[in-house]
Design a protein around this motif. Structure first.
Motif, PDB file in Angstrom:
ATOM      1  N   PRO A 189      11.215  -8.821   2.495  1.00 21.21           N
ATOM      2  CA  PRO A 189      12.345  -8.611   1.589  1.00 21.21           C
ATOM      3  C   PRO A 189      13.114  -7.306   1.772  1.00 21.21           C
ATOM      4  N   ALA A 190      12.852  -6.561   2.827  1.00 26.75           N
ATOM      5  CA  ALA A 190      13.451  -5.232   2.977  1.00 26.75           C
ATOM      6  C   ALA A 190      13.813  -4.996   4.438  1.00 26.75           C
ATOM      7  N   VAL A 191      14.510  -3.873   4.691  1.00 24.67           N
ATOM      8  CA  VAL A 191      14.847  -3.519   6.074  1.00 24.67           C
ATOM      9  C   VAL A 191      13.851  -2.527   6.645  1.00 24.67           C
ATOM     10  N   LEU A 192      13.013  -1.951   5.787  1.00 26.02           N
ATOM     11  CA  LEU A 192      12.069  -0.907   6.187  1.00 26.02           C
ATOM     12  C   LEU A 192      10.671  -1.306   5.755  1.00 26.02           C
ATOM     13  N   THR A 196       7.240   0.285   4.613  1.00 27.54           N
ATOM     14  CA  THR A 196       6.781   1.578   4.101  1.00 27.54           C
ATOM     15  C   THR A 196       5.306   1.449   3.745  1.00 27.54           C
ATOM     16  N   SER A 197       4.449   2.037   4.552  1.00 25.30           N
ATOM     17  CA  SER A 197       2.999   1.927   4.372  1.00 25.30           C
ATOM     18  C   SER A 197       2.451   3.304   4.015  1.00 25.30           C
ATOM     19  N   ASP A 243      -2.998  -7.455   1.326  1.00 26.06           N
ATOM     20  CA  ASP A 243      -2.643  -7.435  -0.087  1.00 26.06           C
ATOM     21  C   ASP A 243      -2.180  -8.818  -0.560  1.00 26.06           C
ATOM     22  N   PRO A 244      -2.143  -9.027  -1.867  1.00 27.32           N
ATOM     23  CA  PRO A 244      -1.648 -10.301  -2.394  1.00 27.32           C
ATOM     24  C   PRO A 244      -0.214 -10.627  -1.989  1.00 27.32           C
ATOM     25  N   ASP A 245       0.570  -9.614  -1.588  1.00 28.39           N
ATOM     26  CA  ASP A 245       1.942  -9.904  -1.153  1.00 28.39           C
ATOM     27  C   ASP A 245       1.980 -10.650   0.173  1.00 28.39           C
ATOM     28  N   GLY A 246       0.823 -10.771   0.847  1.00 24.88           N
ATOM     29  CA  GLY A 246       0.756 -11.497   2.108  1.00 24.88           C
ATOM     30  C   GLY A 246       1.246 -10.713   3.305  1.00 24.88           C
ATOM     31  N   TRP A 247       1.662  -9.466   3.090  1.00 24.01           N
ATOM     32  CA  TRP A 247       2.237  -8.657   4.150  1.00 24.01           C
ATOM     33  C   TRP A 247       1.431  -7.397   4.437  1.00 24.01           C
ATOM     34  N   THR A 248       1.166  -6.615   3.401  1.00 24.94           N
ATOM     35  CA  THR A 248       0.602  -5.284   3.591  1.00 24.94           C
ATOM     36  C   THR A 248      -0.833  -5.342   4.078  1.00 24.94           C
ATOM     37  N   LEU A 249      -1.110  -4.731   5.228  1.00 27.45           N
ATOM     38  CA  LEU A 249      -2.474  -4.606   5.725  1.00 27.45           C
ATOM     39  C   LEU A 249      -3.029  -3.274   5.236  1.00 27.45           C
ATOM     40  N   ARG A 250      -4.258  -3.311   4.708  1.00 25.82           N
ATOM     41  CA  ARG A 250      -4.831  -2.130   4.082  1.00 25.82           C
ATOM     42  C   ARG A 250      -6.274  -1.946   4.555  1.00 25.82           C
ATOM     43  N   THR A 251      -6.692  -0.700   4.722  1.00 28.69           N
ATOM     44  CA  THR A 251      -8.068  -0.451   5.130  1.00 28.69           C
ATOM     45  C   THR A 251      -9.030  -0.908   4.035  1.00 28.69           C
ATOM     46  N   VAL A 252     -10.149  -1.472   4.440  1.00 27.93           N
ATOM     47  CA  VAL A 252     -11.129  -1.962   3.480  1.00 27.93           C
ATOM     48  C   VAL A 252     -11.794  -0.816   2.740  1.00 27.93           C
ATOM     49  N   GLY A 270       3.921  -2.507   4.825  1.00 27.04           N
ATOM     50  CA  GLY A 270       4.092  -2.252   3.404  1.00 27.04           C
ATOM     51  C   GLY A 270       5.509  -2.561   2.943  1.00 27.04           C
ATOM     52  N   ILE A 271       5.640  -3.174   1.767  1.00 27.63           N
ATOM     53  CA  ILE A 271       6.942  -3.555   1.215  1.00 27.63           C
ATOM     54  C   ILE A 271       7.442  -2.446   0.288  1.00 27.63           C
ATOM     55  N   PRO A 272       8.650  -1.962   0.487  1.00 27.33           N
ATOM     56  CA  PRO A 272       9.177  -0.912  -0.394  1.00 27.33           C
ATOM     57  C   PRO A 272       9.285  -1.389  -1.842  1.00 27.33           C
ATOM     58  N   ASP A 273       8.915  -0.512  -2.774  1.00 32.27           N
ATOM     59  CA  ASP A 273       9.064  -0.794  -4.198  1.00 32.27           C
ATOM     60  C   ASP A 273       9.481   0.488  -4.904  1.00 32.27           C
ATOM     61  N   ASP A 274       9.386   0.494  -6.229  1.00 33.20           N
ATOM     62  CA  ASP A 274       9.852   1.666  -6.978  1.00 33.20           C
ATOM     63  C   ASP A 274       8.782   2.729  -7.156  1.00 33.20           C
ATOM     64  N   THR A 275       7.737   2.689  -6.310  1.00 29.26           N
ATOM     65  CA  THR A 275       6.692   3.715  -6.362  1.00 29.26           C
ATOM     66  C   THR A 275       7.235   5.041  -5.852  1.00 29.26           C
ATOM     67  N   PRO A 276       7.133   6.109  -6.668  1.00 28.78           N
ATOM     68  CA  PRO A 276       7.586   7.425  -6.181  1.00 28.78           C
ATOM     69  C   PRO A 276       6.528   8.064  -5.286  1.00 28.78           C
ATOM     70  N   LEU A 277       6.975   8.755  -4.271  1.00 27.48           N
ATOM     71  CA  LEU A 277       6.055   9.457  -3.386  1.00 27.48           C
ATOM     72  C   LEU A 277       5.428  10.643  -4.111  1.00 27.48           C
ATOM     73  N   ARG A 278       4.161  10.882  -3.802  1.00 24.78           N
ATOM     74  CA  ARG A 278       3.425  11.984  -4.406  1.00 24.78           C
ATOM     75  C   ARG A 278       3.116  13.050  -3.356  1.00 24.78           C
ATOM     76  N   ASP A 279       2.834  14.241  -3.842  1.00 17.72           N
ATOM     77  CA  ASP A 279       2.489  15.338  -2.948  1.00 17.72           C
ATOM     78  C   ASP A 279       1.252  14.974  -2.119  1.00 17.72           C
TER      79      ASP A 279
END
Length: 254
Positions: free
Chosen positions: A70-73, A75-76, A220-229, A84-93
């Motif tokens: 659903p995006a052009v980028l 973001t993992s 992930d449940p989104d079917g896209w994001t691969l995440r370390t176990v 990773g699919i971009p969402d409204d999560t703000p980046l943290r330090d």
């Protein structure tokens, strides 16, 4: 079918590759504590619009995915390896961010990725990113005429495994040209001297994916994001590379 590109076609792919390089640079410059992933996606969309290019990712549906991207980028962040699919999560330090971007222009695609830390970096994350970049450089150096695909995978894995990092199985690079994903598959771990012989005119995306823990990953449940176990951090870097008589040429270098 594997399509070898002419020098003129490689030059056209270089133009698309420059759109990718520009977008990645602008996205990294915009990434800061408090900025959302969707805002970064907006930066990449702005580059596409300014350059009259299209997204290689938006609406793409590979065989493993249940829905169009659903995006052009991509973001993992942190323990997300790729897609990773971009969402409204703000980046943290201290977030470790991997961004992957593809663009097409005049019928030709470019694809590249980079990883970086937002804010105050953990030295362990910087070491992971540096190792991924060295693995990419080794893979590119192995992309010479008469070498084989296995030589690229062996070069990448030698750096990654030597530093003690995991490599997600069954994911790696790919051919690229008029489509974003073409044959052949480009492994991130392989035996040297095995696989297809590399020939001038072949254009491939080489993309090491490394993480600080064990090899297995989950989706992930989104079917896209691969995440370390195990929750370990991951880094992803990539370039589009043309194999020429004079050696490898990186088409997505700034």
């Amino acid at each position: 079918m594997i399509e070898l590109k002419t020098p003129a076609e490689v030059a056209a792919m270089r133009v698309a590759g420059q759109v990718v390089a520009e977008a990645l640079a602008q996205v990294q410059a915009a990434a800061a504590v408090g900025v959302t992933l969707l805002e970064l996606d907006g930066v990449a969309r702005g580059v596409l619009a300014a350059r009259g290019a299209g997204s290689s990712f938006l609406g793409y549906v590979p065989g493993f995915a249940p829905t169009p991207f659903p995006a052009v980028l991509c973001t993992s962040v942190n323990d997300a390896i790729v897609h990773g699919i971009p969402d409204d999560t703000p980046l943290r330090d201290g977030d470790l961010v991997s961004i992957d971007f593809g663009a097409h222009l005049n019928g030709w695609h470019g694809d590249a990725a980079r990883s970086f830390v937002v804010g105050t970096p953990d030295p362990a994350d910087l070491k992971l990113i540096d190792t991924a970049e060295r693995a990419l450089a080794a893979g590119i150096a192995a992309a010479t005429p008469d070498n084989r695909l296995g030589d690229i995978g062996h070069a990448i894995a030698t750096i990654a495994r030597g530093a003690g990092y995991g490599i997600p199985p069954d994911f790696g690079g790919h051919g690229i040209g008029r489509a974003m994903h073409e044959s052949p598959s480009v492994p991130n771990e392989a035996r040297p001297g095995r696989g297809m012989r590399l020939r001038p005119g072949l254009v491939i995306a080489i993309e090491p994916m490394l993480h600080a823990g064990a090899d297995p990953f989950t989706t992930d449940p989104d079917g896209w994001t691969l995440r370390t176990v195990d929750g370990s951090r991951a880094a992803h870097v990539e370039h589009t590379v043309a194999i020429t008589e004079d050696g490898p040429v990186v088409l997505t270098a700034p």
